[in-house]
Design a protein around this motif. Sequence first.
Motif, short mmCIF file in Angstrom:
data_model
loop_
_atom_site.label_atom_id
_atom_site.label_comp_id
_atom_site.label_asym_id
_atom_site.label_seq_id
_atom_site.Cartn_x
_atom_site.Cartn_y
_atom_site.Cartn_z
N PRO A 361 39.21 46.39 27.49
CA PRO A 361 38.37 45.24 27.87
C PRO A 361 39.19 44.06 28.39
O PRO A 361 38.80 43.42 29.36
N GLU A 362 40.33 43.81 27.77
CA GLU A 362 41.18 42.70 28.21
C GLU A 362 42.59 42.91 27.68
O GLU A 362 42.77 43.19 26.50
N GLN A 363 43.56 42.82 28.57
CA GLN A 363 44.96 42.98 28.19
C GLN A 363 45.74 41.76 28.67
O GLN A 363 45.65 41.36 29.83
N THR A 364 46.52 41.19 27.77
CA THR A 364 47.33 40.02 28.08
C THR A 364 48.77 40.45 28.35
O THR A 364 49.33 41.25 27.61
N ARG A 412 56.06 41.59 29.72
CA ARG A 412 55.86 42.25 28.44
C ARG A 412 54.39 42.18 28.03
O ARG A 412 53.72 41.16 28.24
N LEU A 413 53.89 43.30 27.45
CA LEU A 413 52.55 43.30 26.89
C LEU A 413 52.52 42.42 25.63
O LEU A 413 53.47 42.41 24.84
N ALA A 414 51.42 41.70 25.45
CA ALA A 414 51.29 40.87 24.26
C ALA A 414 50.93 41.68 23.04
O ALA A 414 51.02 41.19 21.91
N THR A 415 50.52 42.93 23.23
CA THR A 415 50.16 43.82 22.11
C THR A 415 51.03 45.07 22.16
O THR A 415 51.76 45.30 23.13
N SER A 416 50.93 45.89 21.14
CA SER A 416 51.71 47.13 21.07
C SER A 416 50.77 48.33 21.10
O SER A 416 49.56 48.21 20.87
#
Length: 823
Positions: A361-364, A412-416
């Motif tokens: 839905p949303e990726q930072t 870099r992705l804010a999540t893993s």
Amino acid sequence: MTFLNSSILIGLAFASVPVILHFLMKQKPKRLLFPALQLIVQRKRQSVRRMRLKHFWLLLLRVLVLIIIVLAIARPSLPPANYRLSGMEIGILCALCAIGIGSYLFFLHRLRQELQPKFQREERQSKLRNMTTVSTLLAIAAFVGFPYQQRISGELTNPRPVQDINLPVAGIMLFDTSLSMSYLQEGKTALDQAREIAKKHLQSLPIGSRIAIADNSNDNPILFQSTMLSAQSRLDSLEVQTVSLPLDERLQLALKSHEDDRTRTLSDQSNVQTDARKDRYIRRIYVFTDLAKSAWKTRTSDLLKGQIQEATGTNLYLVDVGQEDPQNIAITDVELSRERIPVGGDLIVSTTLSATGKDVPEQTVELRLQNSQNQSSKVGQISSPIDAGIPVQLSFSPLSDLQNRSLHGEVRLATSDPLAFDNVRYFSAEVIPAPKVLVVGPEYDDVNEWVLALAPHDGLDAGKNKFVPEYVPIGQLKDQKLSEYTAVTLINCPGRSLSDDLWFQIGKYVENGGGLIVILGDTDLKLNPSYYNRARAQVFLPASLDVYQSKNLRTGWRMSIDKRSHPMFWKFRQYENFGTFSTMENLVRIDRFWKVDPAEGSNVLATYTNEERSPALVERTYGRGRTVMLTTDASNPESRDGWSTLASLNTSTMFLMFVQQVTEYVSRFTDVEHNYLAGQIPVVPLEPKNRDRTIFLREPGLTQSRSTLAAAAPSIVLQPTSDVGHYDLYEQGSRVSLRGFSVNPASAESDLTRLTDSELDERFGEEKYEVARNIEELKDNINAADIGQEVFPMLLMLVVVIFIGEHIVANRFYSNQDQTADL
């Protein structure tokens, strides 16, 4: 058919026990007094006939139970084959059963509608049941059994040789160590799971077995370990690598290693006749992989399939440790607007994201830069939804007023997620003073637009200019030190001012790596084409001049950019959605141009729309330099009788982009690479010096390696890099970075698409391999290959079915016996 416990077959003698008991314990008929009625006697005879029939079926079922139990304990096995019913065979079987049951119910319904005595109806019902049962069984045998037998007859006629299970094993364990094997499942990577299965399997191998451990991170020879302990140590040392070879190549080497080892084993039996020599090992190849397509060659290899076909004594097992439905978000690419930026200039960083498995839905995503203390800080952030399987390209806000010479950053992705390596991607760029370029023409009015396009900013914003242009009249060109300039542009220069000595001077400049742009925007009386066509000039110019095309008073012509993929047009491609190419091709009007003959080895990048499709833009490489020729004028037509509208106001933005792109291309300003893929050989240009130098390379783990750079060497060639991250070059005794670069893994490693069954068949051949997902399936596959396919589970299921049948028949038999006795 073979048996693992053949001595158990003696138990088949027990199948005679029910027969003996039947005769010994057979009940004698009881004498009962009945009236001498014919109807009762006839009823008795009919009942006795039914009893005899049920006696036979009951006896047969009880004998079959004992036989099948003995066979099951003996563990029979069949040659490896596909004994499952096909979809069509299952469909026919179900249809025949349905027809049989339907027919029985139909005739039974009609039978019950007839008026007849009960005993006659029961007798006819029994006959109907027997007839429909026998007919259905015959139909199943004809339409299912016979085709089934034909389908597997080839495999049963020429079965695969059954191995002696007491022989030791010579096995090669080939591990996929590509980055996709770092996918986490329940706290373990795919490689950890493969290692665990391999260790368990090592413990079950017979004494005297030999194992070789190999992976696809290199092309080292495959050698058998001296002991099982050393094999386990080799297993423990396996790690995921950023660079890997296709598994096809390593599998081919494994097959060859087995063949060579078999040849040596047979040659050691010198005291045995050649025909009587036998291999002393059961040979296997285990491939531990997640079945990701990225680990294999894109196209299947007939050579590999042929090797597997010929290796009849070597069994291939694929141990699948991959996730059947993987979930992953990956940064697959980072693109920079340019890798060399003038001091104070701007940089636009773009990135490409992709999702596997499900929509996001949303990726930072964060943009981070590294400062002089090697500390990373966030300088930008952007969010976007991602649809699975559809890449998304995002651009961060421009980075302005850049000053540090070596610029290192990361996206870099804010999540893993379960696959960590593609959550970050590194980049490097270089911030340098704007290079000097020399612009030459008869008068400044001829070069004004070109100079303004090279340096459009002035005053406080002058630092944003990509180039520092300097104008000199053509008469002063011979006095200039051309090596101080990255590019020289000759605009409408009269031929009489270009002597052979000057052409020779320009030629040496180009040969040594300089860039030259020649613009033809004047008549033949002023240009005098014979001077451009002299031998000294034609050594490096991309074309010779013919005649100029006079003005078209009606509509003029247009320019067609024929080779849009050329490096000169990289920025046009970047902004293609804004109509860069269409603006150049539709809004630029060409009224006059020079007709030229391209030189051998030159490249025509654009043409005019006249009938002859005359060349408009021609380029050529000479020595280490480049030359480009534009065959029309690049001056504003409002100031004088113009040749084209290239520099007019309605195309001024495109003209600025065009001028800067052509100048960057010939000056090789953007040719210096700062970003490499793992496994590539970095070639880093450095400013030559007249002495040998010691150069240190600082790697991502802060380790250093030393190299010697010879005097006057223009670049340093480093060893292939495998660690991802930032690198810096330093001269001995200095803390100032000479130049930096970054290394990233190949984006294809993020592709977790798995090989399908049909693709595996195409790659290895049908039934030439077995796939297992755990140690139990691996053991079953090995047993099926070495001793054949066991039918123990099938026989036990058959025992259950027969027991149920025996129970039903016995109940009906004793129930009917009681009823007969009552009569």
